[in-house]
Scaffold this motif. Structure first.
Motif, PDB file in Angstrom:
ATOM      1  N   ARG A 174       0.859  -1.188   0.000  1.00 32.67           N
ATOM      2  CA  ARG A 174       0.000   0.000   0.000  1.00 32.67           C
ATOM      3  C   ARG A 174       0.898   1.243   0.000  1.00 32.67           C
ATOM      4  NH1 ARG A 174      -5.358  -0.848   1.180  1.00 32.67           N
ATOM      5  NH2 ARG A 174      -5.921  -2.962   1.836  1.00 32.67           N
ATOM      6  N   PRO A 175       1.499   1.570  -1.137  1.00 28.82           N
ATOM      7  CA  PRO A 175       2.435   2.704  -1.183  1.00 28.82           C
ATOM      8  C   PRO A 175       1.730   4.032  -0.960  1.00 28.82           C
ATOM      9  CG  PRO A 175       1.960   1.922  -3.397  1.00 28.82           C
ATOM     10  CD  PRO A 175       1.314   0.945  -2.449  1.00 28.82           C
ATOM     11  N   ASP A 176       2.431   4.910  -0.262  1.00 31.45           N
ATOM     12  CA  ASP A 176       1.941   6.276  -0.073  1.00 31.45           C
ATOM     13  C   ASP A 176       2.334   7.069  -1.326  1.00 31.45           C
ATOM     14  OD1 ASP A 176       1.365   8.863   0.607  1.00 31.45           O
ATOM     15  OD2 ASP A 176       2.165   8.713   2.642  1.00 31.45           O
ATOM     16  N   THR A 177       1.395   7.226  -2.231  1.00 39.72           N
ATOM     17  CA  THR A 177       1.695   7.841  -3.524  1.00 39.72           C
ATOM     18  C   THR A 177       2.202   9.270  -3.367  1.00 39.72           C
ATOM     19  OG1 THR A 177      -0.033   6.488  -4.544  1.00 39.72           O
ATOM     20  CG2 THR A 177       0.767   8.374  -5.800  1.00 39.72           C
ATOM     21  N   GLY A 178       1.603  10.028  -2.464  1.00 39.46           N
ATOM     22  CA  GLY A 178       2.034  11.407  -2.264  1.00 39.46           C
ATOM     23  C   GLY A 178       3.464  11.494  -1.769  1.00 39.46           C
ATOM     24  N   ILE A 248      12.648   4.213 -11.904  1.00 33.16           N
ATOM     25  CA  ILE A 248      11.712   4.184 -10.778  1.00 33.16           C
ATOM     26  C   ILE A 248      10.427   4.915 -11.138  1.00 33.16           C
ATOM     27  CG2 ILE A 248      11.321   5.088  -8.449  1.00 33.16           C
ATOM     28  CD1 ILE A 248      14.236   4.508  -7.834  1.00 33.16           C
ATOM     29  N   ARG A 249      10.567   6.058 -11.782  1.00 37.35           N
ATOM     30  CA  ARG A 249       9.378   6.814 -12.167  1.00 37.35           C
ATOM     31  C   ARG A 249       8.524   6.027 -13.158  1.00 37.35           C
ATOM     32  NH1 ARG A 249       5.333   9.773 -10.654  1.00 37.35           N
ATOM     33  NH2 ARG A 249       4.559  11.215 -12.260  1.00 37.35           N
ATOM     34  N   GLU A 250       9.176   5.418 -14.145  1.00 34.67           N
ATOM     35  CA  GLU A 250       8.435   4.615 -15.115  1.00 34.67           C
ATOM     36  C   GLU A 250       7.769   3.416 -14.441  1.00 34.67           C
ATOM     37  OE1 GLU A 250      11.339   3.608 -18.002  1.00 34.67           O
ATOM     38  OE2 GLU A 250      11.317   5.579 -18.987  1.00 34.67           O
ATOM     39  N   THR A 251       8.482   2.778 -13.511  1.00 34.42           N
ATOM     40  CA  THR A 251       7.912   1.638 -12.792  1.00 34.42           C
ATOM     41  C   THR A 251       6.716   2.067 -11.954  1.00 34.42           C
ATOM     42  OG1 THR A 251      10.097   0.589 -12.684  1.00 34.42           O
ATOM     43  CG2 THR A 251       8.407  -0.218 -11.168  1.00 34.42           C
ATOM     44  N   GLN A 252       6.841   3.229 -11.305  1.00 36.05           N
ATOM     45  CA  GLN A 252       5.731   3.741 -10.499  1.00 36.05           C
ATOM     46  C   GLN A 252       4.493   3.967 -11.362  1.00 36.05           C
ATOM     47  OE1 GLN A 252       6.442   7.612  -8.901  1.00 36.05           O
ATOM     48  NE2 GLN A 252       4.488   7.713  -7.817  1.00 36.05           N
ATOM     49  N   LEU A 253       4.671   4.553 -12.528  1.00 38.84           N
ATOM     50  CA  LEU A 253       3.536   4.798 -13.421  1.00 38.84           C
ATOM     51  C   LEU A 253       2.939   3.488 -13.924  1.00 38.84           C
ATOM     52  CD1 LEU A 253       4.904   7.804 -15.529  1.00 38.84           C
ATOM     53  CD2 LEU A 253       3.246   7.872 -13.651  1.00 38.84           C
ATOM     54  N   ASN A 254       3.793   2.506 -14.227  1.00 30.34           N
ATOM     55  CA  ASN A 254       3.289   1.208 -14.688  1.00 30.34           C
ATOM     56  C   ASN A 254       2.506   0.502 -13.592  1.00 30.34           C
ATOM     57  OD1 ASN A 254       4.408   1.497 -17.238  1.00 30.34           O
ATOM     58  ND2 ASN A 254       6.325   0.507 -16.666  1.00 30.34           N
ATOM     59  N   LEU A 255       3.026   0.576 -12.345  1.00 35.62           N
ATOM     60  CA  LEU A 255       2.309  -0.063 -11.239  1.00 35.62           C
ATOM     61  C   LEU A 255       0.973   0.624 -10.987  1.00 35.62           C
ATOM     62  CD1 LEU A 255       5.224  -0.717  -8.709  1.00 35.62           C
ATOM     63  CD2 LEU A 255       3.989  -2.398 -10.072  1.00 35.62           C
ATOM     64  N   GLN A 256       0.942   1.949 -11.082  1.00 38.73           N
ATOM     65  CA  GLN A 256      -0.320   2.655 -10.912  1.00 38.73           C
ATOM     66  C   GLN A 256      -1.313   2.270 -12.000  1.00 38.73           C
ATOM     67  OE1 GLN A 256       0.728   6.811 -10.857  1.00 38.73           O
ATOM     68  NE2 GLN A 256       1.137   6.828  -8.659  1.00 38.73           N
ATOM     69  N   SER A 257      -0.823   2.129 -13.216  1.00 38.96           N
ATOM     70  CA  SER A 257      -1.697   1.718 -14.314  1.00 38.96           C
ATOM     71  C   SER A 257      -2.223   0.305 -14.088  1.00 38.96           C
ATOM     72  CB  SER A 257      -0.942   1.797 -15.637  1.00 38.96           C
ATOM     73  OG  SER A 257      -1.746   1.366 -16.710  1.00 38.96           O
TER      74      SER A 257
END
Length: 323
Positions: A174-178, A248-257
């Protein structure tokens, strides 16, 4: 505040003497002088420039802030600009301390724009290597650059640890996105500040080793090569961290998607299950006669149809991992 040292034939002869005495020490053979000025005025630096014959343009660069790391050569001396770095973190910015250096055949002058540069660490390095002191100005310059580059390497290592923590945060259940975005933004700012002062250093050190400057002889060349190798490692590591932050940024966006797609899939599945009893009750709620209308049997038939179809859809969606 002014710091001075005079070395005669490789031995520390005197320190903390006035700047006006520099020319007297330089009049003696086999003597080299180091002068350190912290936040000097134009008059202070002008006095020393007259003592050593420093070029006017180099003096102007030494007084101005935010110079890029570089090496300029003038008639009779060279001018070097470098930055010491204090590591930042995901919560604190990376800070830099600008340093201007005049390199003459028998004198080294360091000009600090503020007190953020730990000059005491440099003097300790000189005191710990008395066997190289006979090399003169190259000995002083090597100790200075070695301290600066080691600081760069420490800052890169600290930033690497912060990037690893950020990588762990990305894959939390449960990552804290902010918080993740704030930490990522701060690290990118720290990396940008670090990259501006670290990446040019290997080329600057390589320029110092040019034969026409006569700084790196057979004795000191291995030491300058060691500094250049460390500077290259710090620069390469900085570039690698830049790529890791992008990944990391690309991975974060992929995980959010992926999480969004999973949520939409589950919501759609439940909507399909709920649509079945809605359709059945809507059919049996028509204002026309149909088989079983107004009877207990019709109620049980409609209820059975809703249960069978709803359970059937639920089982089907579970098998396909839609719920």
């Amino acid at each position: 505040m002014t710091r001075t040292r005079a070395y005669h034939d490789g031995e520390l002869r005197k320190e903390d003497f006035p700047v006006s005495a520099v020319s007297d020490f330089l009049a003696e053979p086999d003597t080299v002088v180091w002068v350190d000025l912290c936040e000097p005025s134009e008059a202070d630096l002008g006095e020393l420039a007259g003592e050593l014959g420093l070029h006017r343009l180099a003096v102007e660069d030494a007084l101005q802030e935010h110079q890029r790391p570089k090496l300029d050569r003038y008639d009779g001396h060279a001018f070097l600009t470098a930055y010491a770095v204090r590591p930042g973190s995901a919560d604190e910015p990376t800070t830099t301390a600008e340093l201007a250096v005049f390199i003459t055949p028998r004198a080294l002058v360091t000009v600090r724009k503020d007190d953020g540069f730990d000059i005491e660490g440099v003097t300790r390095r000189w005191d710990q290597a008395p066997d190289l002191a006979k090399a003169g100005v190259p000995f002083l310059l090597h100790g200075l650059l070695d301290d600066v580059v080691d600081g760069h390497f420490d800052a890169v290592q600290a930033l690497d640890d912060d990037v690893e923590d950020l990588e762990d945060l990305v894959f939390d259940d449960r990552p804290d996105t902010g918080e993740l975005q704030r930490s990522s933004f701060r690290l990118r700012k720290n990396l940008s500040a670090l990259r501006r002062v670290v990446v040019p250093v290997p080329d600057v050190v390589a320029s110092l080793m040019r034969p026409d400057l006569r700084l790196a002889d057979d004795t000191t060349r291995p030491y300058f090569e060691d500094v250049r190798d460390h500077a290259r490692q710090a620069a390469d590591h900085t570039e690698a961290l830049r790529e890791r932050l992008t990944t990391i940024r690309e991975t974060q966006l992929n995980l959010q998607s992926d999480r969004l797609n999973l949520i939409m899939k589950k919501v759609t599945g439940w909507a399909a299950v709920i649509a079945v009893p809605t359709a059945v009750t809507g059919f049996y709620g028509q204002n026309v006669l149909y088989p079983g209308n107004g009877t207990v049997g019709g109620f049980w038939v409609s209820t059975t149809v809703m249960l069978v179809l709803s359970v059937g859809l639920y089982v089907l969606f579970r098998k396909r991992d839609w719920l």
